[in-house]
Structure formats: C-alpha cells, structure tokens
Design an enzyme around this catalytic site. Sequence first.
Site, mmCIF file in Angstrom:
data_model
loop_
_atom_site.group_PDB
_atom_site.id
_atom_site.type_symbol
_atom_site.label_atom_id
_atom_site.label_comp_id
_atom_site.label_asym_id
_atom_site.label_seq_id
_atom_site.Cartn_x
_atom_site.Cartn_y
_atom_site.Cartn_z
ATOM 1 N N LYS A 226 1.028 -1.004 -0.209
ATOM 2 C CA LYS A 226 0.377 0.035 -0.031
ATOM 3 C C LYS A 226 0.907 1.135 -0.572
ATOM 4 O O LYS A 226 1.393 1.648 0.794
ATOM 5 C CB LYS A 226 -0.874 0.136 0.817
ATOM 6 C CG LYS A 226 -1.794 -1.339 0.980
ATOM 7 C CD LYS A 226 -2.389 -1.440 2.358
ATOM 8 C CE LYS A 226 -2.023 -1.081 4.156
ATOM 9 N NZ LYS A 226 -1.093 -2.443 4.056
ATOM 10 N N ASP A 259 -6.243 -0.017 7.740
ATOM 11 C CA ASP A 259 -6.620 -1.474 8.195
ATOM 12 C C ASP A 259 -8.015 -2.426 7.021
ATOM 13 O O ASP A 259 -8.506 -3.055 7.281
ATOM 14 C CB ASP A 259 -7.031 -1.234 9.452
ATOM 15 C CG ASP A 259 -5.831 -0.503 9.650
ATOM 16 O OD1 ASP A 259 -4.738 -1.045 9.960
ATOM 17 O OD2 ASP A 259 -5.753 0.282 11.219
#
Length: 309
Positions: A226, A259
């Site tokens: 990411k 998350d």
Amino acid sequence: MRKGGVVSIGECMLELSGGKNSNWRLGYAGDTFNTLWAIRALTPESMPADYVSAFGDDPFSVQQKAFFAENGIGTAASPVIPGRRPGLYAITLTGAERSFTYWRADSAARLLADDKAALKKSLENRRLIYFSGITLAILEEDARKTLFATIREARQSGSRIAFDPNYRSRLWTAEDAARAAFDKALALCDIALPTFPDEESLYGDADPQATVRRMRDAGVGEVVVKNGSDPVVLFADGKESVIGAEPVANPVDTTGAGDSFNGAYLAARLAGDAPEAAVRRAHRVAAAVIQVHGALAPFEVLREAFNQS
C-alpha cells in the site's frame, strides 16, 4: 467456542474521538481490530470472526467484549487478566490527517501470549490468522517467541497467515529489534500487507518494488504494498502488477483506511477473488472509509463499497 473462520491477534483499545469543545466520543479500535471489523462486515455471518487478545476485568473491558458480541465478533479463548484494563488513545485531527495520544502501559493485551495453551486453542483450525507489527511491539521477547511458535504450528496445520508490519517507531526500543521481529514474521506468512513509507523508513527500500523483492526473497508468496493515494504494487502468482487507487476529492478522516483495505483484501481472497480483483475491491473500501469519521466505518458503508460493480 466457534472453529474455522478468521482470527486477528492484537490490541483493541478504547478510542476517544471527535473532541471538539471537549465533547469526546468513546469507541473501540486498534489496527488489527479495525481489519477484523472489515472482514466481519464483508464475509458471511456463518464464517466465525474472533479477536484474539487478553482482556481486563474492569467495566470497560466488559463493555468492550459486549460490543464485539453485538457485532458478531468473538474472543475465542482469550484470557481475562485480573487488575488489567484496555489501552486508551485519543485522536486529534488537522483537516483529514490524524494524530494520536496513547495510554497503554498496563494494557491487558500485552499479556495475550503469556498463556500458550489458551493462545493455541484460539488459533486452532482457522482458515486465516492475521497479526501486525503492533501485535509484536506490545509483547515482551519471550511472549513474542511464544506467538511465533504458535502461529508456526497453526500454519503447519493448514492455516493461512497474513501480516502487516505496520511499523511504529515509538513502540520499539530500536530499529534493529523491529527488523528482527518483522523478518521472523515474514518467514511465517503467506500474505504480506505492508505500507511503503513504513518499509522505506525501517528498511530503506527505494520504492514499493524494492519492498516486494525483499519480501518475495523472504519467501512470501503474496505481497500487497500500500502507498496512500498512490497505486498498490502487487506480487502474486509469480508476477508483479501496479493497480491504481480510487481517487477521493475531499477525504474526511483517514483513520483506519489502511486497516480497512487489509480487511477488504483478505475478505475478497477468502471469497475466492483473484489478487488483482481483491486489490480493486480493497481500494473501493478504503476510499469509502476515508469519507466517514472514525476507524470503524458502518458495516453498510463497507458492504456497499465492497460489492460495487
């Protein structure tokens, strides 16, 4: 106790947010719990989802576990530690960017691996086990070794292991200690979900592709790097690809975006999606999450983004 399904290991804290004019809201969050929250929202109710930690015996711990149960999340064989309590943190926002203040020295979660029998029972016969660098950071060295050994046993018995390094320098005594712990975790995992700025800071990786190469060389078969609003670099099925993020013109709150991306990615993979399709679903979920306040977006928000065609 329910078997099968997913477990996430770590610390769920009390969260104080929205402190405008000193009117704070109390919630529950923490990196591995935020990820499990998304998984719970995006998988069938018949698939068990358990948060593996340790809990106190105070009223806040009781309320926390009740909140889990109300939302379909169990706690497996997680122990209750007399005299301990949850950690606490407060979020302050500057625009959409957040900063945190923590109170967690006597958190019960720091003892989550002290009872190996309970931990082993919690991890038995799971489709997926998820943990993070923060899970490792809150444990003493002996407890960390117990966690690694128990995860290794579960993997040998057929569980898939997912890990997000989620490096937070303030939680580690030294960079060498964090690298040593993360390297051991990578040797145990099937899916790695790092964030590039963390890997750049800790390992000196030049770009996300360098992170992929290092983790691939460590034996990880599936790596999802990411990088905020920049594209994800994916390594899976022996090939590398770059997948752009979903643009968001006016983000409200970036808390929990990474998350939730992890949770959506893992939920999609559990549903049988190919890795590239799972990344695209996870991007949509992360984009939706940063348009609402707080770490835990409502289930309906997560599901709408996840199922968008």
